[in-house]
Design an enzyme around this catalytic site. Structure first.
Site, PDB file in Angstrom:
ATOM      1  N   ASP A  43       0.855  -1.191   0.000  1.00  0.00           N
ATOM      2  CA  ASP A  43       0.000   0.000   0.000  1.00  0.00           C
ATOM      3  C   ASP A  43       0.887   1.236   0.000  1.00  0.00           C
ATOM      4  O   ASP A  43       1.998   1.203   0.538  1.00  0.00           O
ATOM      5  CB  ASP A  43      -0.885  -0.005   1.259  1.00  0.00           C
ATOM      6  CG  ASP A  43      -2.152   0.822   1.109  1.00  0.00           C
ATOM      7  OD1 ASP A  43      -2.048   1.998   0.695  1.00  0.00           O
ATOM      8  OD2 ASP A  43      -3.234   0.308   1.408  1.00  0.00           O
ATOM      9  N   ASP A  67       3.263   1.512  -5.125  1.00  0.00           N
ATOM     10  CA  ASP A  67       2.443   2.210  -6.115  1.00  0.00           C
ATOM     11  C   ASP A  67       2.106   1.175  -7.180  1.00  0.00           C
ATOM     12  O   ASP A  67       2.974   0.792  -7.979  1.00  0.00           O
ATOM     13  CB  ASP A  67       3.224   3.379  -6.717  1.00  0.00           C
ATOM     14  CG  ASP A  67       2.435   4.140  -7.778  1.00  0.00           C
ATOM     15  OD1 ASP A  67       1.380   3.642  -8.235  1.00  0.00           O
ATOM     16  OD2 ASP A  67       2.884   5.238  -8.172  1.00  0.00           O
ATOM     17  N   TYR A 168     -14.847   5.647 -12.696  1.00  0.00           N
ATOM     18  CA  TYR A 168     -14.944   4.519 -11.772  1.00  0.00           C
ATOM     19  C   TYR A 168     -15.708   3.357 -12.399  1.00  0.00           C
ATOM     20  O   TYR A 168     -15.259   2.202 -12.348  1.00  0.00           O
ATOM     21  CB  TYR A 168     -15.635   4.962 -10.480  1.00  0.00           C
ATOM     22  CG  TYR A 168     -15.566   3.935  -9.370  1.00  0.00           C
ATOM     23  CD1 TYR A 168     -14.374   3.702  -8.697  1.00  0.00           C
ATOM     24  CD2 TYR A 168     -16.699   3.215  -8.994  1.00  0.00           C
ATOM     25  CE1 TYR A 168     -14.306   2.768  -7.673  1.00  0.00           C
ATOM     26  CE2 TYR A 168     -16.640   2.283  -7.974  1.00  0.00           C
ATOM     27  CZ  TYR A 168     -15.441   2.062  -7.316  1.00  0.00           C
ATOM     28  OH  TYR A 168     -15.378   1.126  -6.317  1.00  0.00           O
ATOM     29  N   LYS A 172     -13.998  -0.305 -13.225  1.00  0.00           N
ATOM     30  CA  LYS A 172     -14.406  -1.544 -12.569  1.00  0.00           C
ATOM     31  C   LYS A 172     -14.966  -2.556 -13.566  1.00  0.00           C
ATOM     32  O   LYS A 172     -14.831  -3.776 -13.368  1.00  0.00           O
ATOM     33  CB  LYS A 172     -15.408  -1.239 -11.457  1.00  0.00           C
ATOM     34  CG  LYS A 172     -14.795  -0.466 -10.290  1.00  0.00           C
ATOM     35  CD  LYS A 172     -13.584  -1.187  -9.695  1.00  0.00           C
ATOM     36  CE  LYS A 172     -13.036  -0.488  -8.463  1.00  0.00           C
ATOM     37  NZ  LYS A 172     -11.901  -1.218  -7.852  1.00  0.00           N
ATOM     38  N   THR A 203     -16.299   2.084   3.859  1.00  0.00           N
ATOM     39  CA  THR A 203     -14.838   2.124   3.849  1.00  0.00           C
ATOM     40  C   THR A 203     -14.419   3.600   3.801  1.00  0.00           C
ATOM     41  O   THR A 203     -15.271   4.484   3.648  1.00  0.00           O
ATOM     42  CB  THR A 203     -14.265   1.407   2.612  1.00  0.00           C
ATOM     43  OG1 THR A 203     -14.612   2.153   1.438  1.00  0.00           O
ATOM     44  CG2 THR A 203     -14.785  -0.023   2.504  1.00  0.00           C
TER      45      THR A 203
END
Length: 263
Positions: A43, A67, A168, A172, A203
């Protein structure tokens, strides 16, 4: 709710989790540790909290700043897994970003007004980053010759067009198809590739109450009428990571999404 009984379903396994410092990635790290796995947390953010949570479950963990849009960073994470634990068995490609900043003028996120740099940044992280993570892991798993399970985190947004969220949604959908292509390529070589497509899940990326204006819109397409939890998403990932439970499953996307696709 009573916590599920752990059964050592991942005993002796090593899992690499991108985006493992928080959210779904962190929940996967903790659950996988409960089931016997050692963890590599990859991460850009500090993974020390996840390491502590994994160690509290009696397993080992290491973290590496990663990254995922850089091939060398993904390779370094895989190399760390092998150097530290001897092998790599499971990957959860969870690193990703949202495309919508709710503080912005909503009109700025419509395709007609969309800044191309915003679009390409999301694609780079959410699609190319996942591909590079998978690529590095696949090469190691093929070298080992012991198979493995790769789980890519997609979203119901890959199937549901959301106005103002083109980067987005497109990214996805790309993760979903990438998972299918890889599944076909690897089906005879012992590596299963699947995806998890969460619905609205609480989240850091979706910190929205159900009764807020944005939350009410989200709940209007979520029959169960609530946000999911990272732990619920991790349970779906555990099923796909378990080589016994999901041994005949590849190229699929599970949707822990509160019933979004019941129609």
């Amino acid at each position: 709710m009573t916590a599920p009984t752990t059964t050592g379903r991942l005993a002796g396994k090593v899992a690499l989790i991108t985006g493992g410092a928080s959210g779904i990635g962190q929940a996967c790290a903790v659950l996988f540790a409960k089931e016997g796995a050692d963890i590599v947390v990859a991460d850009l953010s500090d993974g020390s909290k996840t390491i502590s949570l994994v160690e509290a479950e009696g397993r080992k963990a290491v973290a590496i700043k990663t990254d995922t849009t850089k091939a060398e960073d993904n390779q370094a994470a895989v190399d760390l897994a092998v150097e530290t634990f001897g092998h790599l068995d499971v990957v959860v490609a969870s690193a990703g970003v949202a495309s919508v900043n709710r503080s912005e003028d909503p009109a700025s996120n419509l395709v007609e007004n969309l800044d191309v740099e915003k679009f390409t940044r999301v694609i780079d992280i959410n699609v190319t980053g996942v591909m590079l993570t998978d690529q590095a892991a696949i090469r190691q798993m093929l070298k080992q010759g012991t198979g493995g399970s790769i789980i890519n985190i997609a979203s119901t947004a890959g199937k549901i067009p959301l106005a103002g969220a083109a980067p987005y949604c497109v990214s996805k959908a790309g993760v979903h198809m990438l998972s299918k292509v890889l599944a076909v390529e690897l089906a005879t070589r012992g590596i299963r590739v699947n995806a998890v497509g969460p619905g609205y899940t609480r989240t850091p990326m979706w910190d929205v109450d159900e009764d807020s204006p944005a939350g009410q819109v989200a709940m209007s397409i979520t029959p169960m009428g609530r946000n999911g939890t990272p732990e619920e998403q991790a349970q779906a990932c555990l099923f796909l990571a378990d080589e016994k439970a999901s041994s005949f499953m590849t190229g699929q996307m599970l949707h822990p999404a509160g019933g979004q696709f019941t129609g």
